[in-house]
Structures are given as structure tokens and as C-alpha cells.
Design a protein around this motif. Structure first.
Motif, mmCIF file in Angstrom:
data_model
loop_
_atom_site.group_PDB
_atom_site.id
_atom_site.type_symbol
_atom_site.label_atom_id
_atom_site.label_comp_id
_atom_site.label_asym_id
_atom_site.label_seq_id
_atom_site.Cartn_x
_atom_site.Cartn_y
_atom_site.Cartn_z
ATOM 1 N N ALA A 161 0.967 -1.261 0.054
ATOM 2 C CA ALA A 161 0.046 0.355 -0.022
ATOM 3 C C ALA A 161 0.720 1.268 0.177
ATOM 4 O O ALA A 161 1.709 1.164 0.773
ATOM 5 C CB ALA A 161 -1.043 0.532 1.288
ATOM 6 N N ALA A 162 0.703 2.508 -0.772
ATOM 7 C CA ALA A 162 1.899 3.401 -1.211
ATOM 8 C C ALA A 162 0.876 4.604 -0.293
ATOM 9 O O ALA A 162 -0.757 4.610 -0.100
ATOM 10 C CB ALA A 162 1.527 3.658 -2.518
ATOM 11 N N PRO A 163 2.043 4.810 0.761
ATOM 12 C CA PRO A 163 0.906 6.795 1.086
ATOM 13 C C PRO A 163 1.135 7.684 0.330
ATOM 14 O O PRO A 163 1.373 7.215 -0.678
ATOM 15 C CB PRO A 163 2.558 6.349 2.192
ATOM 16 N N TYR A 164 0.063 8.610 0.969
ATOM 17 C CA TYR A 164 -0.536 8.947 -0.291
ATOM 18 C C TYR A 164 0.671 10.523 0.449
ATOM 19 O O TYR A 164 0.699 11.253 2.160
ATOM 20 C CB TYR A 164 -1.575 9.661 -0.383
ATOM 21 N N LEU A 165 1.537 11.193 -0.842
ATOM 22 C CA LEU A 165 2.327 12.248 -0.277
ATOM 23 C C LEU A 165 1.879 13.949 -0.498
ATOM 24 O O LEU A 165 1.202 13.269 -2.302
ATOM 25 C CB LEU A 165 4.023 12.296 -0.742
ATOM 26 N N SER A 166 1.854 15.183 -0.563
ATOM 27 C CA SER A 166 1.979 16.437 -1.569
ATOM 28 C C SER A 166 2.369 16.569 -0.807
ATOM 29 O O SER A 166 3.216 17.051 -0.082
ATOM 30 C CB SER A 166 0.335 16.448 -1.121
ATOM 31 N N LEU A 177 6.999 11.654 4.128
ATOM 32 C CA LEU A 177 8.289 10.497 4.413
ATOM 33 C C LEU A 177 9.156 9.626 4.490
ATOM 34 O O LEU A 177 9.390 8.779 4.932
ATOM 35 C CB LEU A 177 8.953 10.672 2.844
ATOM 36 N N GLU A 178 9.444 10.540 5.432
ATOM 37 C CA GLU A 178 10.960 10.205 7.008
ATOM 38 C C GLU A 178 9.908 8.811 7.100
ATOM 39 O O GLU A 178 10.466 8.036 7.279
ATOM 40 C CB GLU A 178 11.555 11.134 7.526
ATOM 41 N N TRP A 179 8.359 9.112 8.284
ATOM 42 C CA TRP A 179 8.167 8.301 9.116
ATOM 43 C C TRP A 179 7.542 6.981 7.643
ATOM 44 O O TRP A 179 7.587 5.659 8.944
ATOM 45 C CB TRP A 179 6.417 8.849 9.437
ATOM 46 N N LEU A 181 9.022 5.618 5.563
ATOM 47 C CA LEU A 181 10.495 4.940 4.900
ATOM 48 C C LEU A 181 10.724 4.190 6.471
ATOM 49 O O LEU A 181 10.532 3.445 6.336
ATOM 50 C CB LEU A 181 11.581 6.155 4.955
ATOM 51 N N GLY A 182 10.059 4.383 7.588
ATOM 52 C CA GLY A 182 10.417 3.776 8.326
ATOM 53 C C GLY A 182 9.395 2.368 8.743
ATOM 54 O O GLY A 182 9.563 2.234 9.911
ATOM 55 N N ARG A 183 8.419 2.997 8.567
ATOM 56 C CA ARG A 183 7.243 2.115 8.779
ATOM 57 C C ARG A 183 7.119 1.138 7.788
ATOM 58 O O ARG A 183 6.221 -0.578 7.306
ATOM 59 C CB ARG A 183 5.970 2.376 8.550
ATOM 60 N N GLY A 184 8.479 0.879 6.483
ATOM 61 C CA GLY A 184 8.573 0.401 5.248
ATOM 62 C C GLY A 184 8.527 -0.025 4.540
ATOM 63 O O GLY A 184 7.506 -1.141 3.482
ATOM 64 N N ALA A 185 7.822 1.525 3.696
ATOM 65 C CA ALA A 185 7.191 1.605 2.686
ATOM 66 C C ALA A 185 7.955 1.839 1.468
ATOM 67 O O ALA A 185 9.100 1.418 2.048
ATOM 68 C CB ALA A 185 6.412 3.085 2.509
ATOM 69 N N ARG A 186 7.686 0.539 0.754
ATOM 70 C CA ARG A 186 7.999 0.570 -0.601
ATOM 71 C C ARG A 186 7.656 1.521 -2.371
ATOM 72 O O ARG A 186 8.932 1.348 -2.780
ATOM 73 C CB ARG A 186 7.850 -0.911 -1.581
ATOM 74 N N VAL A 187 6.655 1.932 -2.539
ATOM 75 C CA VAL A 187 6.217 2.704 -2.906
ATOM 76 C C VAL A 187 5.663 4.383 -2.209
ATOM 77 O O VAL A 187 4.751 3.680 -1.434
ATOM 78 C CB VAL A 187 5.610 2.012 -4.309
ATOM 79 N N PRO A 211 14.191 20.283 -1.267
ATOM 80 C CA PRO A 211 14.636 18.725 -0.372
ATOM 81 C C PRO A 211 13.902 18.034 -0.093
ATOM 82 O O PRO A 211 14.234 16.666 0.364
ATOM 83 C CB PRO A 211 14.606 20.130 1.123
ATOM 84 N N PHE A 212 13.074 17.803 -0.408
ATOM 85 C CA PHE A 212 11.975 16.343 -1.196
ATOM 86 C C PHE A 212 12.712 15.078 -1.393
ATOM 87 O O PHE A 212 13.003 14.370 -1.527
ATOM 88 C CB PHE A 212 10.187 16.876 -1.071
ATOM 89 N N TRP A 213 12.376 15.979 -3.086
ATOM 90 C CA TRP A 213 13.346 15.224 -4.095
ATOM 91 C C TRP A 213 14.517 14.735 -4.028
ATOM 92 O O TRP A 213 14.735 13.496 -3.765
ATOM 93 C CB TRP A 213 13.044 16.160 -4.862
ATOM 94 N N ALA A 214 15.216 15.303 -2.834
ATOM 95 C CA ALA A 214 16.688 14.829 -1.971
ATOM 96 C C ALA A 214 16.908 13.405 -1.392
ATOM 97 O O ALA A 214 17.872 12.548 -2.021
ATOM 98 C CB ALA A 214 17.331 15.948 -1.538
ATOM 99 N N ARG A 215 15.369 13.648 -0.833
ATOM 100 C CA ARG A 215 14.892 12.744 0.449
ATOM 101 C C ARG A 215 14.493 11.195 -0.738
ATOM 102 O O ARG A 215 15.519 9.792 -0.539
ATOM 103 C CB ARG A 215 14.570 12.822 1.009
#
Length: 393
Positions: A161-166, A177-179, A181-187, A211-215
Motif C-alpha cells: 500500500a502506497a502512502p499518499y504524499l502531497s 516520507l521519513e515516517w 520509510l521508517g514504517r517499511g514503505a516500498r512505494v 529537499p523532498f526530491w533529495a530525500r
């Protein structure tokens, strides 16, 4: 496994959101500002930013039309029926639309090894709250906590399941995004649109988002650009109200052309503005946006290369093919998509269980019969497998 001889990877599956998907983790005091339920004329609707949303006829999804109810319509409508006629049948919501254990059992029967899982309502609600960029961040922070709780980001190594980012609030986007990734998101997923920020509408390539795209670049996680309400206007030619329904369609308008316009503009912009030069580890997948736009987009990329000699570090068409993957509609010409992108940049997605998708995901196999076995496997499985693996810079 059926005709393939191996289980497929469906890169476009959906859930129907639980009734409390947006509110379970939302401070109730913020309901009037962000989102809450209301009953109007005996029906339940979401109030978003204090305004009623009717973009979906029944946002409770109970009852709901069967999966793929309009697939024949999108294959050219050989029976000559109206959308309303295709959508007469309704059924109680099925457990697999909201329960991950039930979904796994259905996937086994469908011949699917893995799926990417995307929102239904979540994909269209950002536009309705864009006047409140901070509120957008708040809404999807709550939504993503629900998503993690009910579905997980990599459940059983099969349901991603993909978390939604805006990008409406870049700091909130980075935090999410950081959260994730810490929870195991793959997409992760976002809409193909120029976000509306506190400074106004900005291109996704604006340096304020670096800064977002860099992460993302550092983490090596795939960004899915999924069809949504991207806020496009017909400039007076037609009613601009976004409606995620078909039963009122009685005549064509240019509004039907806007879905592919959004992804066309997004992909052209990230190439023209050289986002991939700044962040060479970015991978983007266009999902449920179709592929009819590709021939003209490639024509424009070749034209830009000729008209701006010395500007691009490599041919812009090569940049697109290096960093972008395409999920065509089932009614698109797969030969043409493979011709432009290469088989290693095409991913299968059925849109199951939405009405405009396929009744069964592997109904798509017939579209791949003319591919050789190696290319078919890339499209039906291996490309999505690779995109699901993090590729840290």
C-alpha cells in the motif's frame, strides 16, 4: 498462475476506504476545517474544508458496482450501451475491498503474487482542500496512519500500500516520507499536478521542493504518479466539476481529454526542467494515466532537443526512458507503448476492483500474447518487482 506459468505483479490495485479512513487519526476539533461526514437527503457525504463533496455517488461504497463493470465500454462499447446501463448492478461491499487477509486469499485465486495498492477517495481529495496547504498535510497524515493500521505498507511481502504524499506543504511531505520509510514503505503515491502551496501554485520541479526530491533520491523509493483530480480546467469549454462517476455521461466533452493531459505536462516538465539531472536516482511510475499521450510527448521531446542545442545533458527522450515507467490502460496499444518505452519500462496494472478496470486482473494477459516470453514477464511481473525494491543512492 494460469496462462503465464508464474504469478503476476499487479501494479494498480485499489482499496475502498473504511468509513473512518480520514477521521480515525484526525483531531475531531479539526473536522470542520479538514474533513468530516454529513448526511444529506438520506445519503452520507464527506464535507471537505466545510464543503460537501459529491465527486463519488456513494463514498461509503456499500453497495458498490462490481469490479470491471465498465470494461466492455472502454474496449469500444461493442454492445452500444450507455454508462448508466453498465452500472445498474450493485452489490454489497466485499471483504477483500477493505480487509488485507481477505485480499490475500483473492490474490491467490487471481494468480497474483504481489500488488501495489492505491486510494480511491484519497486520490481525488487533495484538490478539494488545496486552498489550505497546511490542511492538506494534516488530512493525509491522518489518512496514512489509517492506511498503515488497516493495510500496512508491505503486508506479508505481497501487498504494498502506497502512502499518499502531497507537495502542498513541503515540510509535511518530507516528514511523511521519513515516517513512511521508517514504517517499511516500498512505494509512495502523489497526483500528477503542480501543487498549490502557501506561496501559490508551483511546478513540482521548483527548487523549493528540492529537499523532498533529495530525500526520495537518497532513499531510492519509487514515486507513483497516479491518476487523480489534478485540477485541470477546460477554460470554459465544459463543466469543470470533477466527477468520479460515469452514469451521467450522455455526450463527449473535452473534459475527457484532461486525464492524460495531467501526466503529459508533469512528465514533460520534470524532463524540461532537468529534475533528473539534479536527482539522478529518481524513479517515477505513471499509473492509471493511460499511454495515448506517449507518441506526441516523444515528438515534443525530440523537437526540444533540436530547438535547444546544448541545453540537455542527454537526449530528453533517453532521460524519460531511463527514469519513468508506464502503466497503459488495457485498451491502449501495448505494441506502441513498448515501441516508445521499451518492455523494461512498462508495468501491468488492472485497476481492480474499480468499475473502469478489468473484471479479473489476468484478463490483461491476452494483450501481451504477441510479446516474447521474456518481455511478457517484464511487463507482467519483473519490472514492478524491481521498482518495489528500494534503490538507495
Amino acid at each position: 498462475m494460469g496462462e503465464l506459468g508464474y504469478p503476476a505483479f499487479d501494479a494498480d490495485n485499489h482499496y475502498y476506504e473504511a468509513l473512518d479512513a480520514f477521521t480515525r487519526h484526525l483531531d475531531p476539533r479539526l473536522g470542520p476545517r479538514i474533513i468530516e461526514w454529513a448526511e444529506v437527503g438520506g445519503r452520507r457525504y464527506h464535507l471537505i474544508g466545510g464543503r460537501i463533496s459529491r465527486v463519488v455517488v456513494n463514498p461509503t461504497f456499500d453497495p458498490v458496482s462490481p469490479a470491471g463493470a465498465m470494461s466492455e465500454y472502454f474496449r469500444g462499447n461493442p454492445s452500444g450501451r450507455t454508462p448508466r446501463e453498465y452500472l445498474r448492478e450493485r452489490e454489497p461491499i466485499r471483504p477483500e475491498y477493505r480487509d488485507r487477509e481477505a485480499r490475500l486469499q483473492v490474490m491467490d485465486r487471481q494468480g497474483l503474487e504481489k500488488v501495489w495498492l492505491f486510494p480511491t477517495l484519497g486520490a481525488i481529495y487533495e484538490e478539494l482542500l488545496k486552498h489550505d496547504p497546511e490542511g492538506v498535510g494534516i488530512m493525509f497524515r491522518a489518512f496514512n496512519r489509517w492506511l498503515d493500521e488497516d493495510w500496512g505498507f508491505a503486508f506479508d511481502g505481497r501487498i504494498f500500500a502506497a502512502p499518499y504524499l502531497s507537495l502542498a506543504d513541503v515540510d509535511a511531505a518530507i516528514g511523511e516520507l521519513e515516517w513512511a520509510l521508517g514504517r517499511g514503505a516500498r512505494v509512495v503515491v502523489m497526483r500528477p499536478a503542480a501543487p498549490t502551496t502557501e506561496r501559490g501554485q508551483r511546478s513540482p520541479t521548483d527548487p523549493m521542493f528540492d529537499p523532498f526530491w533529495a530525500r526520495v533520491n537518497e532513499a531510492g523509493i519509487t514515486v507513483v504518479l497516479h491518476a487523480s483530480d489534478s485540477g485541470y480546467s477546460t477554460n470554459g469549454y465544459a463543466n469543470d466539476e470533477f466527477l468520479a462517476k460515469f452514469d451521467g455521461n450522455t455526450r463527449p466533452t473535452i473534459r475527457h481529454l484532461l486525464l492524460e493531459r495531467a501526466i503529459y505536462d508533469f512528465l514533460a516538465t520534470v524532463v524540461f526542467d532537468k529534475l533528473f539531472d539534479r536527482f539522478p536516482n529518481l524513479r517515477m511510475a505513471s499509473v492509471e494515466n493511460g499511454a495515448e499521450f506517449l507518441p506526441d510527448l516523444f515528438k515534443k521531446l525530440h523537437s526540444a532537443a533540436r530547438k535547444y542545442p546544448g541545453y540537455f545533458s542527454e537526449h530528453p527522450a533517453d532521460t524519460l526512458k531511463q527514469h519513468v515507467w508506464i502503466n497503459p490502460f488495457f485498451e491502449d496499444d501495448l505494441d506502441e507503448v513498448v515501441h516508445h518505452m521499451g518492455a523494461d519500462r512498462v508495468i501491468f496494472g488492472s485497476d481492480w476492483p474499480h468499475i473502469e478496470g478489468l473484471p479479473q486482473p489476468l484478463d490483461y494477459v491476452v494483450e501481451t500474447k504477441h510479446l516474447d516470453a521474456a518481455d511478457q514477464r517484464l511487463v507482467m511481473r519483473d519490472n514492478a518487482v524491481a521498482l518495489t525494491e528500494l534503490q538507495p543512492a
